[in-house]
Design a protein around this motif. Structure first.
Motif, PDB file in Angstrom:
ATOM      1  N   GLU A  21       1.036  -1.193   0.341  1.00  0.00           N
ATOM      2  CA  GLU A  21      -0.421   0.042  -0.177  1.00  0.00           C
ATOM      3  C   GLU A  21       0.881   1.251  -0.077  1.00  0.00           C
ATOM      4  O   GLU A  21       0.735   2.257  -0.579  1.00  0.00           O
ATOM      5  N   ALA A  22       1.706   1.166   0.737  1.00  0.00           N
ATOM      6  CA  ALA A  22       3.025   2.393   1.149  1.00  0.00           C
ATOM      7  C   ALA A  22       3.452   2.907  -0.325  1.00  0.00           C
ATOM      8  O   ALA A  22       3.715   3.667  -0.341  1.00  0.00           O
ATOM      9  N   ILE A  23       3.697   1.329  -1.304  1.00  0.00           N
ATOM     10  CA  ILE A  23       4.580   2.297  -2.277  1.00  0.00           C
ATOM     11  C   ILE A  23       3.692   2.150  -3.258  1.00  0.00           C
ATOM     12  O   ILE A  23       3.793   3.116  -4.019  1.00  0.00           O
ATOM     13  N   LEU A  24       2.650   1.750  -3.262  1.00  0.00           N
ATOM     14  CA  LEU A  24       1.919   2.739  -4.339  1.00  0.00           C
ATOM     15  C   LEU A  24       0.691   4.002  -3.923  1.00  0.00           C
ATOM     16  O   LEU A  24       0.723   4.548  -4.799  1.00  0.00           O
ATOM     17  N   LEU A  25       1.349   4.315  -2.613  1.00  0.00           N
ATOM     18  CA  LEU A  25       0.561   5.601  -2.727  1.00  0.00           C
ATOM     19  C   LEU A  25       1.789   6.577  -2.729  1.00  0.00           C
ATOM     20  O   LEU A  25       1.676   7.661  -3.352  1.00  0.00           O
ATOM     21  N   THR A  26       3.327   6.201  -2.352  1.00  0.00           N
ATOM     22  CA  THR A  26       3.882   7.170  -3.200  1.00  0.00           C
ATOM     23  C   THR A  26       4.041   6.666  -4.475  1.00  0.00           C
ATOM     24  O   THR A  26       5.154   7.630  -4.713  1.00  0.00           O
ATOM     25  N   ALA A  27       4.311   6.125  -4.955  1.00  0.00           N
ATOM     26  CA  ALA A  27       4.479   5.766  -6.360  1.00  0.00           C
ATOM     27  C   ALA A  27       3.179   7.211  -6.875  1.00  0.00           C
ATOM     28  O   ALA A  27       3.335   7.640  -8.059  1.00  0.00           O
ATOM     29  N   GLU A  28       1.803   7.202  -6.252  1.00  0.00           N
ATOM     30  CA  GLU A  28       0.998   8.347  -6.472  1.00  0.00           C
ATOM     31  C   GLU A  28       1.308   9.496  -6.670  1.00  0.00           C
ATOM     32  O   GLU A  28       0.873  10.415  -7.634  1.00  0.00           O
ATOM     33  N   GLY A  29       2.462   9.791  -5.831  1.00  0.00           N
ATOM     34  CA  GLY A  29       2.901  11.410  -5.665  1.00  0.00           C
ATOM     35  C   GLY A  29       3.890  12.007  -6.441  1.00  0.00           C
ATOM     36  O   GLY A  29       4.623  12.823  -6.583  1.00  0.00           O
ATOM     37  N   ILE A  30       4.472  10.256  -7.580  1.00  0.00           N
ATOM     38  CA  ILE A  30       5.649  10.938  -8.439  1.00  0.00           C
ATOM     39  C   ILE A  30       5.197  10.574 -10.045  1.00  0.00           C
ATOM     40  O   ILE A  30       4.119  10.197  -9.976  1.00  0.00           O
ATOM     41  N   GLU A  31       6.484  11.207 -10.723  1.00  0.00           N
ATOM     42  CA  GLU A  31       5.552  10.898 -11.985  1.00  0.00           C
ATOM     43  C   GLU A  31       5.982   9.615 -12.678  1.00  0.00           C
ATOM     44  O   GLU A  31       7.497   9.043 -12.439  1.00  0.00           O
ATOM     45  N   ILE A  32       5.797   8.792 -12.363  1.00  0.00           N
ATOM     46  CA  ILE A  32       5.522   7.663 -12.940  1.00  0.00           C
ATOM     47  C   ILE A  32       5.389   7.204 -14.231  1.00  0.00           C
ATOM     48  O   ILE A  32       4.369   6.292 -14.513  1.00  0.00           O
ATOM     49  N   ARG A  33       5.705   6.982 -15.920  1.00  0.00           N
ATOM     50  CA  ARG A  33       5.204   7.171 -16.835  1.00  0.00           C
ATOM     51  C   ARG A  33       6.446   7.352 -18.151  1.00  0.00           C
ATOM     52  O   ARG A  33       7.764   7.221 -17.656  1.00  0.00           O
TER      53      ARG A  33
END
Ligand code: GDP
Length: 296
Positions: A171-183
């Motif tokens: 969960e924490a990883i996905l939450l953190t991922a939402e905050g950064i540009e991963i495209r």
């Protein structure tokens, strides 16, 4: 340093976050990587024994996460040294009974230098001598203030050994991922990084690549450092034959002329002739540089 800068913004679509695990020796990096792999890797695999190819993917609530299965700072640093942004997120493993140690500080420094966000896995909470609050204070002193204390560092208590808290960590990883540009652009230029490589007695050089942009396909010609070749076969992290691998996908490939270095970038070329010419030039440049260097 972002390697996909040349892609048009509108061509970029979300890709799975790439996660690497850093931390002090014996704090549980290997155990955690194995626990995550065994808990979350999709069911239905014969025997459940997956081969280690240096990276794997898990699914959490329908979303993929790519883990670099090379604990320790060496691979991370090697990637950075060659200009590759190897990981999107660092999981910093800190043993709750041992606290912040020299390699913990080193890992924090590496992550900060790479501008990669840190999620803390406060490991070994099953131990009777675990002291999570003490470790949180240590982390806060290093500017990793736990979010429960008003900071913005997610600190997730886990036991890799007893497999406690692993879902929370996902969960924490996905939450953190939402905050950064991963495209990335799956249709764009094929670029990635060598995660692991060795020579196999019967199959020749074998490399595990992390595709970071574009889609790598069987039959493609790539160059990684001074290694090049037409890819004869590709396998996913489960050892299954695949024909194509898109952004954030780890893939094992056969067909390279030599064993590339870990951390080396690879790119696709249109022909073997072109790839060979690039490699020849690189080798000549390296030789010229070596000749100029003062003798030790
Ligand atoms: P690494 O050096 O960071 O990769 O650490 P390892 O994964 O090899 O773990 C070091 C030792 O700590 C091993 O003996 C593990 O069994 C133990 N260990 C790892 N995670 C836990 C945990 O959550 N609880 C306990 N009690 N021991 C753990």
């Amino acid at each position: 340093r972002r390697i996909i800068l040349s892609e048009k913004p509108e061509s970029l679509i979300p890709r799975p976050p790439v996660v690497t695990i850093l931390g002090h020796v014996d704090h549980g990096k290997t155990t955690l990587l194995d626990a995550i792999r065994n808990t979350n890797v999709a069911e239905g695999e014969a025997g459940g024994i997956t081969q280690h190819i240096g990276a794997y993917q898990v699914e959490h609530k329908g979303r993929l996460i790519t883990f670099l299965d090379t604990p320790g700072h060496a691979a991370f640093t090697a990637m950075r040294a060659r200009g590759a942004q190897g990981a999107d997120i660092v999981i910093l493993v800190v043993a709750a009974n041992d606290g912040v140690m020299p390699q913990t500080r080193e890992a924090i420094a590496h992550a900060r230098a790479a501008r990669v966000p840190i999620v803390v896995a406060l490991n070994k909470i099953d131990r009777p001598d675990a002291n999570p609050d003490f470790v949180k204070r240590q982390l806060a002193e290093l500017d990793l203030v736990p979010d429960e204390w008003g900071g913005n560092t997610l600190v997730v208590p886990v036991s890799a050994k007893q497999r406690i808290g692993l879902e929370d960590l996902m969960e924490a990883i996905l939450l953190t991922a939402e905050g950064i540009e991963i495209r990335a652009n799956p249709k764009g230029k094929v670029i990635g990084t060598v995660v692991e490589a060795q020579v196999d007695k019967s199959r020749g050089p074998i490399a595990t690549l992390l595709v970071q942009n574009g889609t790598l396909e069987v039959g493609d010609v790539i160059v990684a450092g001074t290694a090049y070749g037409k890819l004869r076969a590709m396998f996913d992290f489960r050892g299954r034959k695949i024909r194509a691998a898109g952004p954030s996908t780890p893939v094992q490939v056969m067909g390279l002329s030599e064993v590339p270095e870990v951390g080396e970038l690879f790119t696709r070329y249109d022909s073997e002739r072109e790839a060979r010419a690039v490699v020849e030039q690189r080798k000549q440049e390296a030789a010229a540089k070596a000749a100029r260097a003062p003798k030790a």
